[in-house]
Design a protein around this motif. Structure first.
Motif, mmCIF file in Angstrom:
data_model
loop_
_atom_site.group_PDB
_atom_site.id
_atom_site.type_symbol
_atom_site.label_atom_id
_atom_site.label_comp_id
_atom_site.label_asym_id
_atom_site.label_seq_id
_atom_site.Cartn_x
_atom_site.Cartn_y
_atom_site.Cartn_z
ATOM 1 N N VAL A 262 0.833 -1.202 0.000
ATOM 2 C CA VAL A 262 0.000 0.000 0.000
ATOM 3 C C VAL A 262 0.870 1.256 0.000
ATOM 4 N N HIS A 263 1.916 1.256 0.811
ATOM 5 C CA HIS A 263 2.759 2.448 0.931
ATOM 6 C C HIS A 263 3.575 2.702 -0.336
ATOM 7 N N ASP A 264 4.134 1.655 -0.921
ATOM 8 C CA ASP A 264 5.020 1.821 -2.068
ATOM 9 C C ASP A 264 4.316 1.651 -3.407
ATOM 10 N N GLY A 265 3.130 1.041 -3.394
ATOM 11 C CA GLY A 265 2.424 0.786 -4.633
ATOM 12 C C GLY A 265 1.153 1.587 -4.785
ATOM 13 N N TYR A 266 0.204 1.369 -3.894
ATOM 14 C CA TYR A 266 -1.100 2.010 -4.053
ATOM 15 C C TYR A 266 -1.037 3.521 -3.848
ATOM 16 N N ALA A 267 -0.414 3.978 -2.767
ATOM 17 C CA ALA A 267 -0.411 5.409 -2.456
ATOM 18 C C ALA A 267 0.252 6.241 -3.563
ATOM 19 N N PRO A 268 1.438 5.854 -4.082
ATOM 20 C CA PRO A 268 2.005 6.633 -5.192
ATOM 21 C C PRO A 268 1.138 6.590 -6.450
ATOM 22 N N ALA A 269 0.510 5.442 -6.725
ATOM 23 C CA ALA A 269 -0.367 5.355 -7.899
ATOM 24 C C ALA A 269 -1.543 6.312 -7.767
ATOM 25 N N ALA A 270 -2.080 6.455 -6.548
ATOM 26 C CA ALA A 270 -3.179 7.391 -6.318
ATOM 27 C C ALA A 270 -2.720 8.836 -6.543
ATOM 28 N N ALA A 271 -1.489 9.144 -6.143
ATOM 29 C CA ALA A 271 -0.951 10.495 -6.361
ATOM 30 C C ALA A 271 -0.789 10.775 -7.856
ATOM 31 N N ALA A 273 -2.547 9.431 -10.228
ATOM 32 C CA ALA A 273 -3.894 9.599 -10.782
ATOM 33 C C ALA A 273 -4.384 11.031 -10.607
ATOM 34 N N GLN A 274 -4.079 11.631 -9.457
ATOM 35 C CA GLN A 274 -4.478 13.027 -9.239
ATOM 36 C C GLN A 274 -3.741 13.954 -10.196
ATOM 37 N N ALA A 275 -2.472 13.665 -10.468
ATOM 38 C CA ALA A 275 -1.717 14.469 -11.434
ATOM 39 C C ALA A 275 -2.315 14.330 -12.840
ATOM 40 N N GLN A 276 -2.792 13.140 -13.174
ATOM 41 C CA GLN A 276 -3.431 12.948 -14.479
ATOM 42 C C GLN A 276 -4.702 13.784 -14.585
ATOM 43 N N VAL A 277 -5.451 13.867 -13.501
ATOM 44 C CA VAL A 277 -6.659 14.688 -13.499
ATOM 45 C C VAL A 277 -6.304 16.163 -13.698
ATOM 46 N N SER A 278 -5.280 16.619 -12.997
ATOM 47 C CA SER A 278 -4.881 18.025 -13.116
ATOM 48 C C SER A 278 -4.439 18.358 -14.536
ATOM 49 N N SER A 279 -3.693 17.445 -15.161
ATOM 50 C CA SER A 279 -3.233 17.714 -16.526
ATOM 51 C C SER A 279 -4.400 17.728 -17.508
ATOM 52 N N ALA A 280 -5.365 16.837 -17.322
ATOM 53 C CA ALA A 280 -6.541 16.828 -18.202
ATOM 54 C C ALA A 280 -7.362 18.104 -18.021
ATOM 55 N N ASN A 281 -7.533 18.533 -16.782
ATOM 56 C CA ASN A 281 -8.251 19.782 -16.532
ATOM 57 C C ASN A 281 -7.530 20.965 -17.169
ATOM 58 N N ALA A 282 -6.209 20.934 -17.097
ATOM 59 C CA ALA A 282 -5.429 22.023 -17.687
ATOM 60 C C ALA A 282 -5.627 22.064 -19.196
ATOM 61 N N GLY A 312 3.976 19.176 -7.120
ATOM 62 C CA GLY A 312 3.659 18.780 -5.756
ATOM 63 C C GLY A 312 2.907 17.461 -5.679
ATOM 64 N N GLU A 313 2.032 17.232 -6.659
ATOM 65 C CA GLU A 313 1.265 15.987 -6.665
ATOM 66 C C GLU A 313 2.155 14.779 -6.930
ATOM 67 N N LEU A 314 3.269 15.009 -7.621
ATOM 68 C CA LEU A 314 4.178 13.905 -7.931
ATOM 69 C C LEU A 314 5.339 13.791 -6.941
ATOM 70 N N THR A 315 5.402 14.705 -5.975
ATOM 71 C CA THR A 315 6.482 14.659 -4.982
ATOM 72 C C THR A 315 6.430 13.344 -4.202
ATOM 73 N N GLY A 316 7.560 12.699 -4.108
ATOM 74 C CA GLY A 316 7.641 11.452 -3.355
ATOM 75 C C GLY A 316 7.268 10.214 -4.136
ATOM 76 N N PRO A 318 8.147 7.446 -6.539
ATOM 77 C CA PRO A 318 9.382 6.913 -7.121
ATOM 78 C C PRO A 318 9.334 6.916 -8.649
ATOM 79 N N GLY A 319 10.398 7.394 -9.271
ATOM 80 C CA GLY A 319 10.480 7.394 -10.729
ATOM 81 C C GLY A 319 9.744 8.534 -11.395
ATOM 82 N N SER A 320 9.234 9.498 -10.612
ATOM 83 C CA SER A 320 8.436 10.569 -11.220
ATOM 84 C C SER A 320 9.267 11.504 -12.084
ATOM 85 N N GLY A 321 10.594 11.395 -12.003
ATOM 86 C CA GLY A 321 11.442 12.240 -12.820
ATOM 87 C C GLY A 321 11.261 12.014 -14.316
ATOM 88 N N VAL A 322 10.765 10.812 -14.690
ATOM 89 C CA VAL A 322 10.582 10.526 -16.124
ATOM 90 C C VAL A 322 9.493 11.404 -16.731
#
Length: 424
Positions: A262-271, A273-282, A312-316, A318-322
């Motif tokens: 949950v900590h390393d898989g689900y929680a980052p995936a949820a973050a 997903a929120q970034a995907q929503v923000s980009s679509a809204n933009a 900020g949504e992608l902070t923390g 792993p691998g978000s630098g790509v």
């Protein structure tokens, strides 16, 4: 003789208690893991995908406002030049609408009564949204030789109503479902880990008491009957020690893997997903900015707020630098769009918005969204791997415990019978 009977009864009772504890602990842990992996997490994933897809659907409907022919008058005897026919946006919207149906079906199947009621409310609102956007698209595309970036007032009006319904009803309802699903995943994770740790503790305590009793009993029998070891009691002791130790470690291992999943898989995936929503809204705001000059300042402000949230949504994660390169390309393409529009080049601005070559917004958004999707898939794979490993830790123990401790009960009886026979 009474002493032997009491010792035997105590040993049988503790071994039976250890067996019952193992069966209950592992059955509970497997049930908790199934609830987390097969019910709560799919429900949360469906809610997150629904949220993202609705935002992208809005972006595609906003693009339909841009369709039209060149603003420059055609040469004598020549037909007007088509700048954007809206086909790509229409096809993408159809794909989004199909995804919505799958997400809503999964949510209805995995939700409680309140959740199913919310899904029904979404279906009702989505029907109204479809009617509004359908009228908007008809109005935007049915006029004769529409000029690119200049939709009819009626189309803008219907889009406003559709977006209002989306922002005020649809997305808040989905946010509520997503928040509830996130909380349930967290609760299931805590319950699964806590139950597994409690089971390990009880196995350890009962096993320790049983081990002390069996060792003391061996020593007492050796002292009182002049024998060094009782092989049957020794084998029973080894069996209960193996179950208590290996079973406890298996439960503790499963608890750690569940928390990690949950900590390393689900929680980052949820973050993500929120970034995907923000980009679509933009992206939706960009389309609206191009065709609605009266609201450009406020729309620009909305876009800036959304894009500032992305890092900020992608902070923390792993691998978000790509995703940083595609994100920068998306922002650069947006700057080009605004320069073209404000420089009196509506045709070029429309192509910049909807074009699918590198440097144009549709391409940059797709690239950025794809990188985010890959990142979310990687985190989902981490969750699945952790859950699989936890399942491996727990597998077969409801069979192993009876196979090991059932004979141990028989060995206790066999071990004490010769001593009891000496008194008969």
């Amino acid at each position: 003789m009474v002493r032997l009977r009491v010792q035997a009864a105590a040993a049988l009772l503790l071994i039976a208690a250890l067996l019952a504890c193992a069966l209950i602990s592992f059955s509970t842990a497997q049930s908790d893991l199934h609830e987390l992996a097969s019910v709560s997490r799919p429900r949360a994933a469906a809610a997150a995908d629904l949220y993202q897809t609705l935002a992208d659907l809005d972006a595609q409907h906003a693009k339909s406002l841009v369709v039209g022919y060149s603003a420059a008058p055609p040469a004598d005897g020549q037909p007007p030049t088509l700048v954007d026919d809206g086909v790509l946006a229409s096809l993408t919207a159809q794909a989004d609408r199909s995804r919505l149906g799958g997400d809503l079906t999964l949510l209805a199947q995995t939700s409680d009564t309140a959740g199913r009621s919310a899904v029904q409310s979404l279906l009702d609102s989505l029907s109204s949204y479809d009617a509004l956007t359908g009228t908007e698209e008809f109005s935007a595309t049915s006029q004769t030789d529409p000029v690119v970036g200049r939709p009819p007032v009626l189309a803008l009006d219907y889009y406003d109503q559709a977006e209002g319904l989306l922002q005020q009803t649809l997305l808040p309802t989905v946010r509520g479902l997503l928040a509830g699903a996130d909380q349930q995943v967290s609760a299931d994770r805590s319950a699964a880990a806590d139950h597994a740790r409690l089971g390990a503790l009880l196995l350890g305590l009962i096993g320790l008491v049983a081990l002390v009793l069996m060792v003391w009993w061996q020593v007492d029998v050796a002292r009182r009957h002049g024998r060094l070891l009782n092989p049957a009691l020794l084998a029973a002791t080894a069996a209960l020690l193996a179950v208590a130790l290996a079973g406890g470690l298996a439960l503790l291992g499963a608890a750690g893997r569940i928390v990690g999943a949950v900590h390393d898989g689900y929680a980052p995936a949820a973050a993500v997903a929120q970034a995907q929503v923000s980009s679509a809204n933009a992206e939706a705001v960009e389309s609206r900015w191009l065709v609605d000059g009266a609201y450009r300042p406020s729309l620009q402000q909305q876009f800036d707020v959304m894009t500032r949230q992305l890092p900020g949504e992608l902070t923390g994660v792993p691998g978000s630098g790509v995703a940083s390169g595609p994100e920068a390309a998306f922002l650069t393409a947006d700057s080009t769009l605004r320069s073209l529009a404000q420089g009196g080049q509506p045709d070029q601005a429309a192509v910049q918005l909807t074009g699918v070559t590198r440097g144009q917004i549709a391409f940059a958004y797709f690239d950025f969204s794809s990188r985010l999707g890959d990142l979310a898939a990687q985190r989902a794979a981490v969750f699945d791997s952790g859950v699989q490993a936890a399942g491996d830790d727990l597998s077969d123990w409801t069979a192993i415990a009876p196979v090991a401790l059932g004979p141990a009960l028989l060995l206790v009886v066999l071990g004490v019978r010769p001593r009891l026979a000496e008194y008969s």
